[in-house]
Design a protein around this motif. Sequence first.
Motif, mmCIF file in Angstrom:
data_model
loop_
_atom_site.group_PDB
_atom_site.id
_atom_site.type_symbol
_atom_site.label_atom_id
_atom_site.label_comp_id
_atom_site.label_asym_id
_atom_site.label_seq_id
_atom_site.Cartn_x
_atom_site.Cartn_y
_atom_site.Cartn_z
ATOM 1 N N ASN A 217 -5.146 8.139 0.295
ATOM 2 C CA ASN A 217 -4.867 7.384 1.344
ATOM 3 C C ASN A 217 -5.492 6.055 0.751
ATOM 4 O OD1 ASN A 217 -7.527 7.662 1.977
ATOM 5 N ND2 ASN A 217 -7.091 8.472 4.159
ATOM 6 N N SER A 218 -5.295 5.213 1.844
ATOM 7 C CA SER A 218 -5.720 4.178 1.625
ATOM 8 C C SER A 218 -7.228 3.681 1.688
ATOM 9 C CB SER A 218 -4.736 3.163 2.050
ATOM 10 O OG SER A 218 -5.592 2.782 3.645
ATOM 11 N N LEU B 177 0.917 -1.571 -0.114
ATOM 12 C CA LEU B 177 0.297 0.205 0.032
ATOM 13 C C LEU B 177 0.826 1.443 -0.219
ATOM 14 C CD1 LEU B 177 -2.708 -0.564 3.009
ATOM 15 C CD2 LEU B 177 -3.206 -0.238 0.314
ATOM 16 N N PHE B 178 2.419 1.154 0.919
ATOM 17 C CA PHE B 178 2.718 2.439 0.890
ATOM 18 C C PHE B 178 3.715 2.496 -0.318
ATOM 19 C CE2 PHE B 178 6.938 4.413 1.974
ATOM 20 C CZ PHE B 178 6.937 4.654 3.019
ATOM 21 N N LEU C 75 0.953 4.377 -2.729
ATOM 22 C CA LEU C 75 -0.168 5.790 -2.766
ATOM 23 C C LEU C 75 0.893 7.001 -3.202
ATOM 24 C CD1 LEU C 75 -0.978 5.112 1.526
ATOM 25 C CD2 LEU C 75 -2.566 5.595 -0.777
#
Lengths: 253, 354
Positions: B173-174, B146-147, B150
Motif C-alpha cells: 500500500n502507499s 499512487l493508484f 500500486l
Amino acid sequence: MKVNFLSTVLFFFISCFSTLDAACQLNNSPNGSIKISFINTLNSVPIILDAVNYTNCWNENFTISALKYYISNVQFKTSNKKSIKEKNSYHLIDEENIVSKSFLCTVLPGNYLTLSFLIGVDSIKNVSGAQTDALDPLNSMFWTWNSGYIMFKLEGNSPNSTIVNNKIEYHIGGFAGTNNVLRQVELNLENNKALININSITEIVVQADVGKLWNAVHELKISQTPVCSTPGAPAAGIADNYSKAFTVIKIIN
Amino acid sequence: MKIKIIISLVVIVMLATAFIYKAPPHKLTYLKLFIPKGWPKPATDIFVTNPLTEEGFVLGKKLFYDGRLSKDGNFPCSSCHQQFAAFSTYGHDYSHGFNNSLTKRNAPGLFNLAWQKAMHWDGGINNIEVQPLTPITAPNEMAETLFNILIKLKVDTAYVRLFKAAFKDGVINSQHMLKALAQFTGSIQSYNSKYDKVKRGEDSFTVSEKMGYKTFLDKCNSCHTEPLFTDNSFRNNGLTLNFKLPDSGRMTITGNPTDLYKFKVPSLRNCSVTLPYMHDGRMFSLGKVIDHYRKGIDTTQATLDTLLKKGLFISDQERIDLLSFLYALKDSEMLRDPRFIQANDILLPVNYDH
C-alpha cells in the motif's frame, strides 16, 4: 462404517471450531454499538451530485460534483459523565461512496448524552508521515505541495464562478496557528435519548446541511470566492461556516 | 479399515499441528541511524514510527531506482537524484520530467535528511515520508498516481516478496511504499568528507583549506552552520527577482508576507558536485555564488536577510581559499557508497563490508 468414519472427522472439525468461537465470546466484554450515519443535504433534501441545480442564499446557482470531509476523534459523553473515545477515529465521509457515509463504533452500554467530533484530521496526523486507510493519500485528500490533509472538499460548477469552466473548488485545510481549520462539533443526544443496549446497534443520524456553507457565520459568495485551496483566513472562515452544518435529526434505538 | 484409521490419524495429526504450529516470527534486521560524534540530535524522529531495517532499506532502494513510479517509466526518483551528484541533478538548473517538461526549482541533494526539519526549498513538506508524493504526482515530474503505481507493484512478484520481507503484514500500500522510500533516503548520510576527517584528526587541511575554513567561520557559518552546514532556516539571500519564473518561496507555504522570497538555507556538504546553485539553479559555479555575496546582492528587497544588508567582504585571496575549503566538503565515500547504488539483482543479498 463409511458414515461413521466421515461423521467422526466432521465432528472433530466442528468441535474444534465451536470451541474457538466460544473462546472468542468469553474474551470480549459485552459491548453495544453506535452507528453514526451522515446525510448531506440542501434544503433538508439529500443532495445529488452533478444532476441537480441548487441555489444558495445569495441567489447563485451551482451544482456539486464532489463532497468529501473528514470526521475524526469521535467522542461520546454518558449520563455518568464518562467520556468515551473511539480508538483510531478517522473517517472520510465521501458523498459519492454510500458505504463511507456511516460507520460503527463499539461502545459500552449506557445512556449517551452527547456526540462530539472534529471536522478534519487532528494536527498530529498532519505531521506524522505516511498513513493508511481513511488517511491514505490515495483518497486525494492530502496536499503534496504543503503537507497536510484537505479537511473538507466541495467541488462543482456555477455560472457565477469567474474562473475557467465556471468551476467552484473549496479545498479547506490548514492545521497550524491562525490557519487552523479544525472545528470541534458537539451534538446533544439528550432530546432523542441514545440508549445503547448490549448487542444492539443504535443509529445516530447526523444531517450536514450544505446550505450553511454560504452564510452560517461569514458571507461566502461564489462570485467573489469561487476557489479556496490554500490555508489562510478565507479557509478558516469557510470552516466556521460548515462547522454549523451538523445536527442530529434522528436516533434509532 | 486400516486405511481409514490411517487417514483419521493423519487428519488428527494435521489438525493438531495446525493448532500447535505458529508461523515463524517475522524477522527484521534492524539498523540504526549513525549519529556522528559531536553532531546534534536528528531534527526529526523519522525512524521512530518507521523502524529502519535492512529489508525496508532494500525495498526503498528498489523503489527509488524504479521507473515504474512514473507515468511513462522514464522518471524514477533517481533520474533527478543522482548519487554521483550527492543525489541532486548534476549540472541541471531544472530537472527533466514527464513529456519534455521541466521542474520549477533546482533538485536538492539528498543526505542527512534526518537532520532536516522540513523538505523542499520552501519547507512545505513536514515529514520525509510524504515528500515523494510531490514528485510522483506532479505533472511536470513523474506524473503518475499512487493508484497506478500500486497496481504496477502488486503484479510484480519481486515486490510482493520485498514488501513481505519489510513489513509484518506484507501489504503493498502507499503507506508501506512511502515508509520504505523514507528508509532508503533517510539512510543516505554524509559525514566522511575531508573536513570531517580533519575534525576527527584523521587528515589535515592544506594551507589554503585552512585559511578558507577561517573565512568560512567568519562569513558563512552563521547560516551554513557546522556540522550540517545549514541552520535549517529560511532566508532571503538577495537574489535579483526572476520575472519569468516568479517564486515567492517560503511565503507560498506560510502566507506570511515577511517570508517573501525566503528559501531554505541549503547544506554546503558536497556542494562541489551539486551545481548549479540557488533555488532556481541560476549559478553554475561556486565562484559565482561567492561573488553574489560579495557584490551581487539586491539590497532593495524588504525581506533581505539582515546579515546580508551590506554584502560580505571577501577578498580575492579569501575567495580562492574559501573555494578550497568548500571542495573539502565533498564526501567521496558517500558519492561512491555501494549501499546506495542500484542493485543489479535486488534478490541477491547485498554484502556491505565497510
